[in-house]
Design a protein around this motif. Structure first.
Motif, mmCIF file in Angstrom:
data_model
loop_
_atom_site.group_PDB
_atom_site.id
_atom_site.type_symbol
_atom_site.label_atom_id
_atom_site.label_comp_id
_atom_site.label_asym_id
_atom_site.label_seq_id
_atom_site.Cartn_x
_atom_site.Cartn_y
_atom_site.Cartn_z
ATOM 1 N N GLY A 136 -14.853 4.497 -5.782
ATOM 2 C CA GLY A 136 -14.390 3.155 -5.487
ATOM 3 C C GLY A 136 -12.880 3.076 -5.578
ATOM 4 O O GLY A 136 -12.208 4.051 -5.869
ATOM 5 N N THR A 137 -12.346 1.882 -5.316
ATOM 6 C CA THR A 137 -10.911 1.671 -5.464
ATOM 7 C C THR A 137 -10.680 0.462 -6.352
ATOM 8 O O THR A 137 -11.536 -0.412 -6.475
ATOM 9 C CB THR A 137 -10.230 1.428 -4.102
ATOM 10 N N SER A 138 -9.544 0.420 -6.968
ATOM 11 C CA SER A 138 -9.176 -0.685 -7.836
ATOM 12 C C SER A 138 -7.963 -1.388 -7.247
ATOM 13 O O SER A 138 -6.887 -0.790 -7.155
ATOM 14 C CB SER A 138 -8.863 -0.166 -9.246
ATOM 15 N N VAL A 139 -8.132 -2.640 -6.843
ATOM 16 C CA VAL A 139 -7.005 -3.396 -6.295
ATOM 17 C C VAL A 139 -5.927 -3.551 -7.355
ATOM 18 O O VAL A 139 -4.732 -3.435 -7.072
ATOM 19 C CB VAL A 139 -7.483 -4.774 -5.786
ATOM 20 N N LEU A 140 -6.342 -3.786 -8.598
ATOM 21 C CA LEU A 140 -5.378 -3.886 -9.692
ATOM 22 C C LEU A 140 -4.620 -2.576 -9.847
ATOM 23 O O LEU A 140 -3.391 -2.558 -9.993
ATOM 24 C CB LEU A 140 -6.094 -4.234 -10.994
ATOM 25 N N GLY A 141 -5.360 -1.465 -9.813
ATOM 26 C CA GLY A 141 -4.720 -0.158 -9.934
ATOM 27 C C GLY A 141 -3.748 0.106 -8.804
ATOM 28 O O GLY A 141 -2.640 0.623 -9.021
ATOM 29 N N LEU A 142 -4.123 -0.255 -7.577
ATOM 30 C CA LEU A 142 -3.246 -0.070 -6.422
ATOM 31 C C LEU A 142 -1.981 -0.904 -6.565
ATOM 32 O O LEU A 142 -0.871 -0.435 -6.306
ATOM 33 C CB LEU A 142 -3.986 -0.439 -5.141
ATOM 34 N N ILE A 193 13.205 -6.366 -8.278
ATOM 35 C CA ILE A 193 11.965 -7.088 -8.562
ATOM 36 C C ILE A 193 11.252 -7.516 -7.281
ATOM 37 O O ILE A 193 10.039 -7.296 -7.141
ATOM 38 C CB ILE A 193 12.234 -8.283 -9.502
ATOM 39 N N PRO A 194 11.966 -8.103 -6.293
ATOM 40 C CA PRO A 194 11.284 -8.403 -5.023
ATOM 41 C C PRO A 194 10.732 -7.149 -4.334
ATOM 42 O O PRO A 194 9.627 -7.185 -3.780
ATOM 43 C CB PRO A 194 12.389 -9.054 -4.172
ATOM 44 N N GLU A 195 11.494 -6.031 -4.371
ATOM 45 C CA GLU A 195 11.001 -4.778 -3.793
ATOM 46 C C GLU A 195 9.700 -4.356 -4.469
ATOM 47 O O GLU A 195 8.767 -3.903 -3.810
ATOM 48 C CB GLU A 195 12.042 -3.664 -3.945
ATOM 49 N N ALA A 196 9.652 -4.504 -5.794
ATOM 50 C CA ALA A 196 8.464 -4.101 -6.545
ATOM 51 C C ALA A 196 7.272 -4.986 -6.213
ATOM 52 O O ALA A 196 6.135 -4.500 -6.076
ATOM 53 C CB ALA A 196 8.763 -4.150 -8.045
ATOM 54 N N ILE A 197 7.505 -6.292 -6.070
ATOM 55 C CA ILE A 197 6.417 -7.213 -5.724
ATOM 56 C C ILE A 197 5.884 -6.910 -4.325
ATOM 57 O O ILE A 197 4.666 -6.871 -4.101
ATOM 58 C CB ILE A 197 6.899 -8.673 -5.823
ATOM 59 N N VAL A 198 6.805 -6.681 -3.384
ATOM 60 C CA VAL A 198 6.398 -6.335 -2.013
ATOM 61 C C VAL A 198 5.587 -5.043 -2.017
ATOM 62 O O VAL A 198 4.549 -4.937 -1.352
ATOM 63 C CB VAL A 198 7.637 -6.191 -1.099
ATOM 64 N N ALA A 199 6.058 -4.043 -2.775
ATOM 65 C CA ALA A 199 5.344 -2.764 -2.855
ATOM 66 C C ALA A 199 3.953 -2.955 -3.446
ATOM 67 O O ALA A 199 2.972 -2.365 -2.968
ATOM 68 C CB ALA A 199 6.136 -1.770 -3.694
ATOM 69 N N ALA A 200 3.850 -3.777 -4.485
ATOM 70 C CA ALA A 200 2.544 -4.018 -5.112
ATOM 71 C C ALA A 200 1.562 -4.628 -4.116
ATOM 72 O O ALA A 200 0.401 -4.202 -4.026
ATOM 73 C CB ALA A 200 2.712 -4.942 -6.320
ATOM 74 N N VAL A 201 2.020 -5.608 -3.348
ATOM 75 C CA VAL A 201 1.155 -6.290 -2.387
ATOM 76 C C VAL A 201 0.746 -5.354 -1.250
ATOM 77 O O VAL A 201 -0.437 -5.242 -0.907
ATOM 78 C CB VAL A 201 1.850 -7.551 -1.820
ATOM 79 N N ILE A 202 1.737 -4.649 -0.664
ATOM 80 C CA ILE A 202 1.444 -3.781 0.479
ATOM 81 C C ILE A 202 0.565 -2.603 0.078
ATOM 82 O O ILE A 202 -0.388 -2.258 0.782
ATOM 83 C CB ILE A 202 2.748 -3.294 1.143
ATOM 84 N N VAL A 203 0.877 -1.986 -1.063
ATOM 85 C CA VAL A 203 0.074 -0.839 -1.506
ATOM 86 C C VAL A 203 -1.358 -1.286 -1.799
ATOM 87 O O VAL A 203 -2.317 -0.577 -1.470
ATOM 88 C CB VAL A 203 0.704 -0.173 -2.745
ATOM 89 N N ALA A 204 -1.529 -2.469 -2.386
ATOM 90 C CA ALA A 204 -2.878 -2.974 -2.663
ATOM 91 C C ALA A 204 -3.650 -3.210 -1.361
ATOM 92 O O ALA A 204 -4.816 -2.828 -1.249
ATOM 93 C CB ALA A 204 -2.798 -4.260 -3.471
#
Length: 221
Positions: A136-142, A193-204
């Protein structure tokens, strides 16, 4: 099929997988205003995203190789298309009395290589702690993997700039020497911080699709 043939096929497949992600990184890096977004005194980036996803799909060794490609694009960009502070990323550019050196190569490559390593282990840790099934995959983990990869890049790069080139960076940027770390903190806050938030959303979002068992099998992972 003998072991030698199997090993050769596996190696070839692995190289093809890395090449696919590397090609995406290169396209992003050398397409104006896509991978590197000029901000005058520095550049924002989203190139860490394919590195993070590559790390999660292919593992930390191949992720590190993709991180090296990321660092190489930064090195080339800052050498042939420099901004006022490009000397912190390449030893082949100088601004008046300010020039790069071995520290430039460390800043350019080490954080980016780690961008291809850290997210893999963050994701695995989340999977272990949440007892998620291996298929499976974990959205939180991603999301946390994306966040950790972006922050690895930003925090290491900016703090290494302060460590190796604090005074030179301040002078080239027009910042008072006693305020240089405050300026670096501001860059981390405003850009990182915005880069990190964008990365979190896109990677998820992207990871949820690409790390599906069927998709992974189709691409030979």
């Amino acid at each position: 099929m003998n072991n030698t043939s199997t090993a050769t096929m596996s190696k070839t497949k692995g190289m093809a997988q890395v090449a696919l992600f590397a090609a995406l990184i290169l396209v992003m890096a050398f397409t104006p205003f896509l991978g590197y977004i000029p901000l005058g005194f520095t550049r924002a980036t989203i190139i860490h995203i394919p590195v993070i996803i590559g790390s999660l799909m292919l593992g930390p060794k191949k992720g590190a190789a993709l991180g090296f490609v990321f660092g190489l694009t930064s090195f080339i960009n800052n050498t042939i298309n420099p901004s006022v502070t490009s000397f912190v990323f390449t030893p082949f550019y100088s601004l008046g009395e300010y020039s790069g050196g071995i520290g430039s190569l460390i800043i350019c490559f080490v954080p980016r290589i780690l961008v291809g390593v850290v997210p893999f282990f963050v994701y695995r840790l989340v999977m272990k702690l949440t007892k998620k099934q291996t298929n499976g995959t974990s959205v939180l983990g991603l999301a946390l993997a994306g966040l950790s990869g972006a922050l690895t890049n930003t925090l290491l790069v900016m703090n290494m700039i302060y460590l190796f080139f604090g005074d030179s960076y301040a002078a080239a940027s027009g910042i008072a020497a006693n305020a240089v770390y405050s300026a670096i903190t501001a860059i981390i806050t405003v850009n990182g911080i915005p880069e990190a938030i964008v990365a979190a959303v896109i990677v998820a979002l992207v990871g949820k699709v690409l790390m599906n068992t069927k998709v992974m099998k189709n691409i030979g992972v």
